[in-house]
Design a protein around this motif. Structure first.
Motif, PDB file in Angstrom:
ATOM      1  N   GLY A 351     -45.951  46.721  33.168  1.00  0.00           N
ATOM      2  CA  GLY A 351     -45.349  45.493  33.685  1.00  0.00           C
ATOM      3  C   GLY A 351     -45.820  44.925  35.804  1.00  0.00           C
ATOM      4  N   ASP A 352     -45.694  44.058  35.936  1.00  0.00           N
ATOM      5  CA  ASP A 352     -46.099  43.558  37.295  1.00  0.00           C
ATOM      6  C   ASP A 352     -44.797  42.688  37.738  1.00  0.00           C
ATOM      7  N   GLY A 353     -44.009  42.902  37.314  1.00  0.00           N
ATOM      8  CA  GLY A 353     -42.553  41.612  37.895  1.00  0.00           C
ATOM      9  C   GLY A 353     -41.038  42.191  37.539  1.00  0.00           C
ATOM     10  N   ALA A 368     -45.411  50.393  37.283  1.00  0.00           N
ATOM     11  CA  ALA A 368     -45.912  48.780  37.672  1.00  0.00           C
ATOM     12  C   ALA A 368     -47.353  48.463  37.885  1.00  0.00           C
ATOM     13  N   PHE A 369     -48.049  47.641  37.365  1.00  0.00           N
ATOM     14  CA  PHE A 369     -49.220  47.520  37.548  1.00  0.00           C
ATOM     15  C   PHE A 369     -49.831  46.089  38.155  1.00  0.00           C
ATOM     16  N   ARG A 370     -50.890  46.019  39.375  1.00  0.00           N
ATOM     17  CA  ARG A 370     -51.239  45.053  40.720  1.00  0.00           C
ATOM     18  C   ARG A 370     -50.059  44.039  40.816  1.00  0.00           C
ATOM     19  N   VAL A 375     -41.866  45.978  43.521  1.00  0.00           N
ATOM     20  CA  VAL A 375     -41.487  46.260  42.300  1.00  0.00           C
ATOM     21  C   VAL A 375     -42.224  47.719  41.944  1.00  0.00           C
ATOM     22  N   ARG A 376     -43.584  47.625  43.215  1.00  0.00           N
ATOM     23  CA  ARG A 376     -44.553  48.980  43.451  1.00  0.00           C
ATOM     24  C   ARG A 376     -42.923  50.158  43.638  1.00  0.00           C
ATOM     25  N   GLN A 377     -42.445  50.101  44.048  1.00  0.00           N
ATOM     26  CA  GLN A 377     -41.722  51.277  45.406  1.00  0.00           C
ATOM     27  C   GLN A 377     -40.423  51.333  44.394  1.00  0.00           C
ATOM     28  N   SER A 378     -40.197  50.238  43.673  1.00  0.00           N
ATOM     29  CA  SER A 378     -39.053  50.550  42.093  1.00  0.00           C
ATOM     30  C   SER A 378     -39.656  51.255  41.619  1.00  0.00           C
TER      31      SER A 378
END
Length: 404
Positions: A351-353, A368-370, A375-378
């Protein structure tokens, strides 16, 4: 007195070399302790660690190997290994293994060098590096190419959180995704994959498209953006956005549905997951009307999304319970795993959000997609440089193993 010797053979590869070289070892009761072979661009690199019963046999055997290598136009090199060094190596057999995967449009020396330096910094040792992606032509467009390298490492990181933070910093700086996973039984034994829909499976936030049609596009898009960054509670923001859609004619749904584009790599990913026997699901804070269209296009097994309530052909603007929010997504992942008879370690979530983070944390592989930086870091892992089918590389799948 026994001799432990590492024999390294290099040269041009061709059929029959392994049989010819190991055939020399038939004499003298030699025991093979370890072996490895790789071929890169037609060049063979063959290593074999042998335990030879005594010095006299060792001398004769190594001369025979040298003679056979010369006959085959290969180079042979020998490295004596002490019993103490061998014992230390053997005792490390049970050390934890991890996999570091680098994903990008192109892998550069700097990306590889700096990722390797981080691995070393945290006390781990690289044992193998392999290319997962297909060979590319030199004139292939960079924006269409894919590069994936898998690094197998031994040892437990001295500080796993700091290591992940360093990899995240490198990813942002060098335009490369760096995944760090345990190389355990579950990594290649996952069987359920669940996905967010908007901005994950499709290249749009559908609620924003509906808002444009209702004339409140900028207002709703601003709320969506803040919700996806985690600055607003999803449930409250969803209810607020839905209210702004009140009175929109349902006739616009068909037009918007027809315009939705699948994300890069989605079709390839689902074709491969189906081939591998996965069950798949959409767990979306978007709308079931559109999710069912995506389901039909990709052959997805389950769909859970929100309902658009309409009366007399107009949207009511009411958020119909139960709303598929962050907590509901996590609950659905657990319920589907139980239904399929799986451990959570056997699941994938993408997911992304910010509302995807609970399910990403629960899944064996959370991606975490794009996504936004928070969100990427978590998330456990992130893919920003490639399409959705980059997930296959995190499973260790090589392009040459994929269906043609």
């Amino acid at each position: 007195m026994r001799e432990i010797v590492l024999i390294n053979i290099t040269g041009e590869d061709r059929p029959g070399l392994t049989a010819a070289l190991t055939g020399v070892l038939l004499q003298g009761g030699v025991n093979i302790l370890d072996i490895g072979l790789a071929v890169m661009h037609g060049t063979l690199s063959f290593g074999i660690l042998v335990d030879i019963p005594d010095n006299e046999v060792a001398t004769q055997l190594l001369q025979s190997v040298q003679s056979k290598a010369h006959e085959l136009n290969l180079q042979a090199r020998y490295t004596p290994i002490s019993e103490a060094d061998y014992q230390h190596w053997a005792e490390g057999h049970g050390d934890q293994r991890h996999v570091v995967t680098l994903l990008s449009r192109q892998i550069t020396p700097e990306q590889l060098q700096r990722a390797s330096a981080v691995i070393s910094q945290y006390g781990m040792t690289i044992e193998r590096i392999e290319r997962l992606s297909a060979r590319v032509t030199l004139d292939a467009p960079v924006d269409k190419s894919r590069a994936a390298v898998e690094i197998s490492v031994r040892g437990e990181p001295s500080d796993v959180q700091a290591l992940r933070a360093d990899f995240f910093a490198l990813s942002s700086e060098l335009s490369v995704d760096i995944a760090f996973q345990k190389d355990d039984l579950y990594r290649r034994n996952r069987r359920l994959a669940v996905f967010d829909m908007d901005s994950t499976l499709i290249e749009a936030e559908v609620i924003d498209e509906l808002a444009k049609a209702a004339g409140v596009g900028e207002q709703v898009a601003a709320i969506t953006e803040r919700a996806m960054r985690g600055e607003l509670d999803f449930r409250a923001s969803f209810t607020e956005r839905m209210a702004l859609l009140k009175g929109l004619d349902v006739s616009v749904l068909e037009e918007i549905g027809a315009s939705l584009r699948l994300t890069e790599g989605a079709e390839n990913l689902f074709a491969e997951l189906k081939r591998l026997g996965y069950k798949t699901a959409i767990l979306s804070g978007g709308f079931s009307y559109f999710a069912k269209q995506v389901q039909a296009r990709l052959g997805i097994d389950y769909v859970f999304a929100n309902e658009l309530q309409a009366v007399d052909g107009k949207l009511t603007g009411v958020a119909v319970e139960p709303i598929v929010d962050a907590q509901r997504k996590a609950e659905l992942l657990q319920e589907l795993a139980i239904k399929e008879g799986l451990q959570l370690e056997q699941t994938i979530a993408v997911g992304d959000g910010a509302n995807d983070l609970p399910m990403l944390a629960l899944a064996g592989l959370g991606v975490a997609f794009r996504a936004k930086p928070l969100v990427r870091q978590s998330a456990k892992q992130a893919i920003s440089t490639l399409g959705l089918d980059g997930v296959l590389y995190l499973l260790g799948l090589r392009d040459r193993q994929a269906r043609a």
